[in-house]
Design a protein around this motif. Structure first.
Motif, mmCIF file in Angstrom:
data_model
loop_
_atom_site.group_PDB
_atom_site.id
_atom_site.type_symbol
_atom_site.label_atom_id
_atom_site.label_comp_id
_atom_site.label_asym_id
_atom_site.label_seq_id
_atom_site.Cartn_x
_atom_site.Cartn_y
_atom_site.Cartn_z
ATOM 1 N N ILE A 1 -12.626 -3.034 10.693
ATOM 2 C CA ILE A 1 -12.395 -4.312 10.018
ATOM 3 C C ILE A 1 -12.477 -5.437 11.025
ATOM 4 O O ILE A 1 -11.910 -5.365 12.112
ATOM 5 C CB ILE A 1 -11.031 -4.294 9.307
ATOM 6 C CG1 ILE A 1 -11.079 -3.311 8.139
ATOM 7 C CG2 ILE A 1 -10.660 -5.689 8.830
ATOM 8 C CD1 ILE A 1 -9.790 -3.192 7.377
ATOM 9 N N GLN A 2 -13.224 -6.470 10.671
ATOM 10 C CA GLN A 2 -13.353 -7.617 11.555
ATOM 11 C C GLN A 2 -12.944 -8.857 10.764
ATOM 12 O O GLN A 2 -13.674 -9.338 9.912
ATOM 13 C CB GLN A 2 -14.813 -7.718 12.014
ATOM 14 C CG GLN A 2 -15.003 -8.672 13.143
ATOM 15 C CD GLN A 2 -16.473 -8.809 13.510
ATOM 16 O OE1 GLN A 2 -17.340 -8.143 12.958
ATOM 17 N NE2 GLN A 2 -16.747 -9.712 14.428
ATOM 18 N N LYS A 3 -11.752 -9.358 11.062
ATOM 19 C CA LYS A 3 -11.266 -10.534 10.337
ATOM 20 C C LYS A 3 -11.819 -11.798 10.984
ATOM 21 O O LYS A 3 -11.689 -11.979 12.189
ATOM 22 C CB LYS A 3 -9.741 -10.586 10.392
ATOM 23 C CG LYS A 3 -9.070 -9.833 9.257
ATOM 24 C CD LYS A 3 -7.700 -10.400 8.976
ATOM 25 C CE LYS A 3 -6.610 -9.544 9.571
ATOM 26 N NZ LYS A 3 -5.266 -10.079 9.280
ATOM 27 N N VAL A 4 -12.426 -12.648 10.206
ATOM 28 C CA VAL A 4 -12.961 -13.893 10.767
ATOM 29 C C VAL A 4 -12.622 -15.067 9.861
ATOM 30 O O VAL A 4 -12.268 -14.913 8.705
ATOM 31 C CB VAL A 4 -14.486 -13.833 10.971
ATOM 32 C CG1 VAL A 4 -14.856 -12.824 12.031
ATOM 33 C CG2 VAL A 4 -15.202 -13.511 9.679
ATOM 34 N N PHE B 1 0.827 -1.199 0.000
ATOM 35 C CA PHE B 1 0.000 0.000 0.000
ATOM 36 C C PHE B 1 0.866 1.256 0.000
ATOM 37 O O PHE B 1 0.352 2.355 0.144
ATOM 38 C CB PHE B 1 -0.907 0.036 1.231
ATOM 39 C CG PHE B 1 -1.895 -1.091 1.275
ATOM 40 C CD1 PHE B 1 -2.983 -1.098 0.414
ATOM 41 C CD2 PHE B 1 -1.731 -2.136 2.152
ATOM 42 C CE1 PHE B 1 -3.895 -2.136 0.433
ATOM 43 C CE2 PHE B 1 -2.640 -3.176 2.175
ATOM 44 C CZ PHE B 1 -3.723 -3.182 1.323
ATOM 45 N N ALA C 1 -10.467 -14.047 6.776
ATOM 46 C CA ALA C 1 -9.048 -14.100 7.140
ATOM 47 C C ALA C 1 -8.308 -15.071 6.228
ATOM 48 O O ALA C 1 -8.825 -16.124 5.880
ATOM 49 C CB ALA C 1 -8.894 -14.533 8.590
ATOM 50 N N GLU D 1 -8.259 -9.215 2.061
ATOM 51 C CA GLU D 1 -7.656 -8.420 3.140
ATOM 52 C C GLU D 1 -7.102 -7.103 2.614
ATOM 53 O O GLU D 1 -7.268 -6.055 3.229
ATOM 54 C CB GLU D 1 -6.545 -9.220 3.838
ATOM 55 C CG GLU D 1 -7.095 -10.345 4.701
ATOM 56 C CD GLU D 1 -6.015 -11.032 5.537
ATOM 57 O OE1 GLU D 1 -4.919 -10.471 5.662
ATOM 58 O OE2 GLU D 1 -6.298 -12.132 6.046
ATOM 59 N N GLY E 1 -5.011 -13.843 11.841
ATOM 60 C CA GLY E 1 -6.108 -12.902 11.678
ATOM 61 C C GLY E 1 -6.994 -12.801 12.894
ATOM 62 O O GLY E 1 -8.086 -12.263 12.833
ATOM 63 N N GLN F 1 -10.942 0.908 3.628
ATOM 64 C CA GLN F 1 -11.012 1.570 4.935
ATOM 65 C C GLN F 1 -10.423 2.983 4.846
ATOM 66 O O GLN F 1 -11.007 3.937 5.315
ATOM 67 C CB GLN F 1 -10.238 0.729 5.952
ATOM 68 C CG GLN F 1 -10.282 1.274 7.364
ATOM 69 C CD GLN F 1 -9.451 0.430 8.310
ATOM 70 O OE1 GLN F 1 -8.343 0.018 7.974
ATOM 71 N NE2 GLN F 1 -9.983 0.142 9.482
ATOM 72 N N VAL G 1 -8.240 -3.112 3.611
ATOM 73 C CA VAL G 1 -7.356 -2.058 4.127
ATOM 74 C C VAL G 1 -7.443 -0.809 3.236
ATOM 75 O O VAL G 1 -7.464 0.323 3.719
ATOM 76 C CB VAL G 1 -5.903 -2.583 4.218
ATOM 77 C CG1 VAL G 1 -4.959 -1.458 4.594
ATOM 78 C CG2 VAL G 1 -5.819 -3.713 5.230
ATOM 79 N N GLN H 1 -6.362 -6.100 14.551
ATOM 80 C CA GLN H 1 -7.117 -5.940 13.306
ATOM 81 C C GLN H 1 -6.515 -4.809 12.465
ATOM 82 O O GLN H 1 -6.024 -3.828 12.997
ATOM 83 C CB GLN H 1 -8.576 -5.641 13.627
ATOM 84 C CG GLN H 1 -9.270 -6.757 14.418
ATOM 85 C CD GLN H 1 -9.365 -8.059 13.651
ATOM 86 O OE1 GLN H 1 -9.835 -8.102 12.524
ATOM 87 N NE2 GLN H 1 -8.881 -9.150 14.231
#
Lengths: 283, 504
Positions: B380-383, A71, B355, B361, A226, B368, B365, A230
């Motif tokens: 962000i909620q990584k699951v 990024f 995830a 992912e 993960g 966001q 980012v 976060q």
């Protein structure tokens, strides 16, 4: 050979560290990271989460000493800011298990009998589960995030401390001073925590240092999966995970956070060794 | 003494011969690396690409999609006619055999169609409820009667999941055994399935077009780690690999021993929006979010320039794609203003992320950061992937990225799933617009292609106006093969045309 020249330095430096190179080196490494964490906003050349589309995956240069990620975020700045999170993880990940384990170990060792048997069976039950699996399932129930990680560590990690302290207490409570304290009619709490614990704790304190290494690696692993920090927060484990797709094309994305994990872990382990020597705790 | 030396010499020569024989035999076997292993070979019980892409070379379908993914061509049915009223389809079967030598009959075809409609384990029964009866008037003639006319019906016959299966074999060995050791009429037959490791296919000598097939066999090998899989191809341990990450394309293209294939696909990545959550119910809020997202930046950063910005839920190049559909310009300032006007200036969104998926992912980012410029806070909620799916289905999310690849040529299937108000809450978005719902149903019945196309143009406009979800980008299927492998291609619906592949 000037034998006389040496004692001049004794008071400050040598009193603390003596000939204990490990203790000195470990403390120095740790101090370096603590300073980096404290002064992150001053030291870091860039905002750790600011993206720069023009500088994506730039190799290390004067402008970006550690290069940039996909990024265009500056990796040096992210490593510095990441120090805060990783030190915090190592601290809280150790302190709760240490406190819980010490209390449980002292109580179990001191009272013996049914109390001891029950607590030790509980420890056996927890140890029967693979550590990482148990931790992952606790985090899965609580939801991802750092606080879940600390709770999971506290619930699972205390068993080692409890065992260590209990073993010491078992030996110490038969010592003359302990027997004397009992016969003088001191309260149980006073005997446990004023007389026995200070003498039993050295082993645990040394273990804290090697445990911090494990906690740090666990935290990095959790974030890598993960379930910890976060995005877009910078944390070394996450940074390694995020850099993995580019490992053959942009090595710097994973290398620097990876090295930081190694360096901090090395610092903790040196400190542990040094403390062990200093406090006279056998390996 | 001399005898001894002669014997050693003889053994050496023999060994050399057998080794070279071994190499010659292996030369015709194509090894392909992929991320995961298959889960089943019962076509009606899976909706996953990893399964379909393998068994579409073991089974054959009545009607096939051509390599360009734009028209239907004969498969096991060599010709077909449709009655005036659009209700009766009569299909003439080709002379074909299953890999065990038994002939493929119209009875097998009727059985397979009714099985996908009626079997309780079938994941595809909804798409075939329109079938009233399917009968074999003789061994070579299949007659299908529909309950209502259906424009997409013929193209649904090309779905790998309604492949023609041998009724006798399936009924004698039972469903579970068949799912492990299937018998089909495709170009290849399953020789061995080492679960979790590889699927080994050998050429089917009974395939109706077997003379055309050059490969002796195919091995689908699972190599989950992207880096390892790419290195295996670079080192020559694999002939080809699929699921090449965007980030590796430029590097692989530089390798003179490799060919990188960017095959046109029907994949579209989009940002799901939960229309039932607070301010997201307002059209203006969703339009503002659309304007706050710089899709070109997503294409550049996440797909490394290999994708193209999407402007419709129908993928570019697919049937009835409307190229002139609205592309809202990237304008975070205006988005901020629109959010303020709609009373949602302090919008906070819960963004669910799968995830371990690098592309998802990275997109999270990036989005966001972009949304922050319009004053939107994104958490962000990584699951875990399975948990992510459950959360989307349960509506326990605000936004999240997902993708879709078309299974059939006709846009009806995706349209029904995404905006047609069927059982899945419009692909988990909870989008509601009755005018759209009615038009989707009408378009399914319209048999005039020109009128139908006009309806689909309207649907794409309406979906864009309502922002059912946010279209992000279209991207190709990315595969890599060694030089010397010819015609290793995938059609836009995902089928690998391995019957045409050559290994030199």
């Amino acid at each position: 050979m000037s034998v006389l020249a040496r004692p001049a330095f004794t008071p400050g430096w040598s009193k603390a560290f003596g000939t204990n190179g490990a203790l000195a080196a470990g403390s120095a490494i740790l101090a370096l990271f603590v300073l980096a964490a404290l002064f992150a906003p001053l030291i870091a050349p860039y905002d750790p989460i600011a993206q720069d589309a023009a500088a994506r995956l730039a190799a290390p240069s004067l402008l970006h000493p550690f290069g940039t990620d996909n990024f265009g975020r500056d990796i040096l700045s992210r490593v510095i800011w990441g120090t805060r999170i990783d030190l915090q993880m190592a601290f809280f990940g150790v302190v709760f298990p240490f406190l819980i384990g010490t209390v449980v170990g002292t109580v179990a060792g001191f009272f013996g009998g049914v109390v001891d048997a029950l607590l030790m069976r509980l420890i056996d039950i927890i140890l029967a589960f693979p550590f990482l699996v148990l931790m992952l399932s606790i985090i899965a129930i609580l939801g991802p995030g750092l606080s879940s990680f600390y709770i999971a560590m506290a619930l699972v990690g205390w068993v080692s401390y409890a065992r260590l302290v209990r073993a010491q207490i078992l030996v110490l409570k038969t010592q003359d001073y302990a027997v004397a304290a009992t016969s003088l009619g001191f309260g149980r709490l006073r005997i446990m925590f004023r007389h026995l614990l200070p003498n039993a704790i050295a082993g645990s304190v040394v273990f804290v240092m090697s445990d911090a290494v494990l906690v740090l690696l666990n935290g990095a692993a959790i974030s890598y999966l993960g379930l910890g920090v976060q995005p877009p927060v910078a944390e070394w484990g996450v940074m390694v995970a995020e850099g993995q797709p580019f490992v053959t094309t942009a090595w710097w994305v994973t290398l620097f956070p990876g090295l930081s994990i190694v360096a901090l872990a090395f610092g903790f382990s040196l400190l542990g060794d040094g403390l062990g020597q200093r406090l006279g705790v056998a390996e | 003494m001399l005898k001894q030396w002669m014997r050693i010499g003889l053994v050496t020569v023999m060994t050399g011969l057998s080794v070279s024989a071994g190499i010659a035999e292996a030369a015709g076997v194509l090894t392909i690396g992929r991320r995961e292993d298959s889960t089943t070979f019962d076509p009606i019980k899976t909706a996953q690409n990893i399964d379909n892409w393998v068994f579409s070379n073991i089974f054959d379908v009545l009607v096939r999609v051509d390599p360009t993914g734009t028209k239907l061509v004969p498969g096991l049915a060599e010709s077909w006619t449709v009655s005036e009223d659009g209700l009766t389809y009569t299909l003439k079967m080709r002379d074909a055999k299953f890999s065990d030598g038994a002939p493929v009959t119209a009875g097998d075809a009727a059985f397979s169609l009714l099985r996908v409609r009626d079997n309780p384990g079938s994941l595809w029964s909804d798409s075939y409820k329109v079938i009233d009866t399917a009968t074999a008037s003789d061994d070579k003639t299949l007659v299908v009667k529909l309950k209502t006319p259906s424009a997409p019906f013929l193209s649904t016959l090309a779905l790998p999941n309604v492949s023609v299966l041998p009724q006798k074999v399936l009924e004698s060995v039972g469903e579970e055994a068949f799912a492990e050791a299937p018998v089909g009429s495709g170009a290849f037959a399953l020789k061995e399935w080492r679960r979790g490791d590889r699927v080994i296919l050998e050429k089917n000598p009974n395939y109706w077009d077997a003379d055309h097939v050059s490969l002796d066999g195919v091995e689908w090998i699972s190599v989950p780690d992207d880096n390892t899989r790419m290195l295996n191809v670079q080192a020559g341990q694999l002939d080809a690999a699929i699921f090449v990450p965007f980030s590796r394309v430029a590097e692989l293209q530089k390798d003179a021993n490799l060919t990188v294939h960017l095959d046109p696909s029907t994949r579209e990545d989009h940002l799901l929006i939960n229309h039932e959550h607070g301010a997201l119910a307002k059209k203006e809020v969703r339009q503002a979010l659309d304007m706050a997202i710089d899709k070109q930046a997503v294409v550049d950063t996440v797909t490394f320039g290999l994708g193209t910005v999407a402007n419709s839920y129908i993928p570019k190049g697919a049937l009835y794609y409307y190229a002139d559909n609205l592309k809202r310009p990237y304008d975070p300032e205006k988005a901020k203003q629109m959010l303020a006007d709609a009373g949602a200036s302090d919008l906070t969104l819960n963004y669910v992320v799968r995830a371990g998926d690098e592309v998802v992912e990275q997109t999270a980012v990036l989005l966001q950061q972009q949304l922050a410029k319009a004053g939107v806070t994104v958490n962000i909620q990584k699951v875990d992937p399975s948990q992510e799916w459950d959360m989307l289905v349960a509506g326990d999310y605000d936004v999240g990225v997902n993708y879709w690849t078309n299974d059939i040529l006709d846009p009806d299937q995706k349209t029904t799933f995404v905006i047609g108000h069927d059982a899945n809450n419009n692909y988990m978005t909870r989008y509601k617009n009755d005018a759209v719902k009615d038009l989707v149903a009408k378009a399914r019945l319209e048999m005039d292609p020109a009128k139908r196309e006009a309806m689909y143009v309207d649907l794409q406009r309406m979906a864009k106006e309502d922002v059912n979800w946010i279209d992000l980008y279209y991207s190709p299927y990315i595969n890599v093969s060694r030089k010397g492998i010819e015609n290793f291609t995938q059609n836009p619906l995902g089928r690998f045309l391995l019957e045409d592949t050559k290994k030199n």
